[in-house]
Design an enzyme around this catalytic site. Structure first.
Site, mmCIF file in Angstrom:
data_model
loop_
_atom_site.group_PDB
_atom_site.id
_atom_site.type_symbol
_atom_site.label_atom_id
_atom_site.label_comp_id
_atom_site.label_asym_id
_atom_site.label_seq_id
_atom_site.Cartn_x
_atom_site.Cartn_y
_atom_site.Cartn_z
ATOM 1 N N GLU A 106 54.047 32.103 56.830
ATOM 2 C CA GLU A 106 53.170 31.430 55.870
ATOM 3 C C GLU A 106 52.237 30.423 56.532
ATOM 4 O O GLU A 106 51.184 30.086 55.983
ATOM 5 C CB GLU A 106 54.016 30.750 54.792
ATOM 6 C CG GLU A 106 54.711 31.755 53.873
ATOM 7 C CD GLU A 106 55.596 31.106 52.829
ATOM 8 O OE1 GLU A 106 55.954 29.922 53.009
ATOM 9 O OE2 GLU A 106 55.929 31.787 51.835
ATOM 10 N N GLU A 121 75.166 37.364 64.923
ATOM 11 C CA GLU A 121 75.142 35.907 65.062
ATOM 12 C C GLU A 121 76.249 35.377 65.970
ATOM 13 O O GLU A 121 76.221 34.228 66.401
ATOM 14 C CB GLU A 121 75.251 35.226 63.701
ATOM 15 C CG GLU A 121 76.604 35.317 63.047
ATOM 16 C CD GLU A 121 76.655 34.536 61.744
ATOM 17 O OE1 GLU A 121 77.536 33.661 61.642
ATOM 18 O OE2 GLU A 121 75.833 34.786 60.844
#
Length: 302
Positions: free
Chosen positions: A83, A114
């Site tokens: 964004e 992870e």
């Protein structure tokens, strides 16, 4: 690691009977929990300010911001970085994202990724990280190995590091120059850190990226002057920005915007000073797009 000791993994006593409540009461309870998040963020504004100063300094010295995370935390980093590009008109290479499991993990859970510190180190190595860069590790638990591998490798390369987490004593704090610990507490649904923890992370990343862009001159007043004009709505928005800043009529502002090649900062500088495009381009380039610094050189109102 004793996960039950993590604040984000504990059961919330206020929501233990949520499955027995009417729909409206479920929502009211969830809303009340969410309302605590901004207050938790407010408690760490000083740490966020330190993070912003690191990020702004990195960009001014030709560095990048590297977001790193897994699961929800990683996706929020990708979202914020994406964004920034259309909002502030910066290169897509300025905010780099490292997501455990790669791009596939954006839509398909790759939860096991992870747990590898080595994977994190290898992923950040691929970015050719240098001492000019800043790494922002995002992990609700404050201990995710993938993020830890990235922070440790980054420090070896001389990069500054920031940890965004949701526990008071994060395991990775020793690998961060700045630790932003937004203590959101137990979730509405036990362990679901996409909820309050995720909301807090989104707020913190909004602050880091937005105020960093303000500090490096990508905002004038409260206008996002770096906006890329990609459709008719944005043509109108850009014209209004030029008009409101310069106090010139809409039609005249539209003309200046076109003369500038639809470059909003350039159009603003032309409108405020009356100077020719070539002169304004030269001054803006010298000042790396900063309108206020350029105005001082051209003798305009700053």
């Amino acid at each position: 690691m004793k996960f039950e000791k993590l604040e984000t993994e504990r059961s919330n006593p206020r929501t233990r009977n949520i499955d027995e409540l009417p729909t409206l009461e479920m929502l009211r309870l969830m809303n009340e929990e969410d309302a605590t998040v901004p207050l938790s963020v407010r408690d760490v504004l000083a740490e966020i300010a330190s993070a912003v100063d690191l990020c702004a300094g990195a960009i001014e010295n030709g560095g990048r911001i590297i977001y790193a995370g897994a699961g929800t935390s990683g996706r929020l980093g990708v979202l914020d970085a994406a964004e920034v590009v259309p909002t502030f008109g910066v290169s897509k290479d300025l905010f780099v994202t490292l997501m455990a499991g790669g791009n596939d993990a954006l839509t398909t859970p790759v939860e096991q990724a992870e747990d590898s510190e080595a994977l994190g180190a290898s992923e950040v190595e691929k970015t050719s990280i240098t001492a000019k860069d800043v790494v922002v590790g995002i992990t609700a638990s404050g201990r995710t190995p993938f993020v830890g591998g990235i922070l440790k490798y980054a420090r070896k390369k001389g990069a500054r590091t920031i940890l965004v987490c949701n526990v008071g004593e994060p395991g990775l704090k020793d690998h961060a120059d700045v630790t932003i610990a937004v203590r959101t507490g137990p979730e509405v649904i036990t362990g679901s850190t996409r909820l309050k923890a995720g909301t807090a992370q989104k707020m913190v990343l909004n602050m880091i990226s937005t105020i960093t862009m303000v500090k490096v001159g990508r905002v004038f007043g409260n206008y996002m002057i770096g906006v890329k004009i990609l459709n008719e709505k944005l043509v109108d928005r850009a014209t209004r920005i030029v008009s409101e800043i310069s106090d010139l009529p809409y039609g005249e502002s539209a003309k200046i915007l076109e003369e500038s090649g639809r470059d909003v900062p350039l159009a603003i500088l032309m409108a405020l000073t009356g100077a020719k495009r070539e002169e304004c381009e030269k001054i803006l380039k010298k000042n790396r797009g900063n309108i206020r610094l350029s105005l001082k050189e051209l003798g305009g109102v700053s």
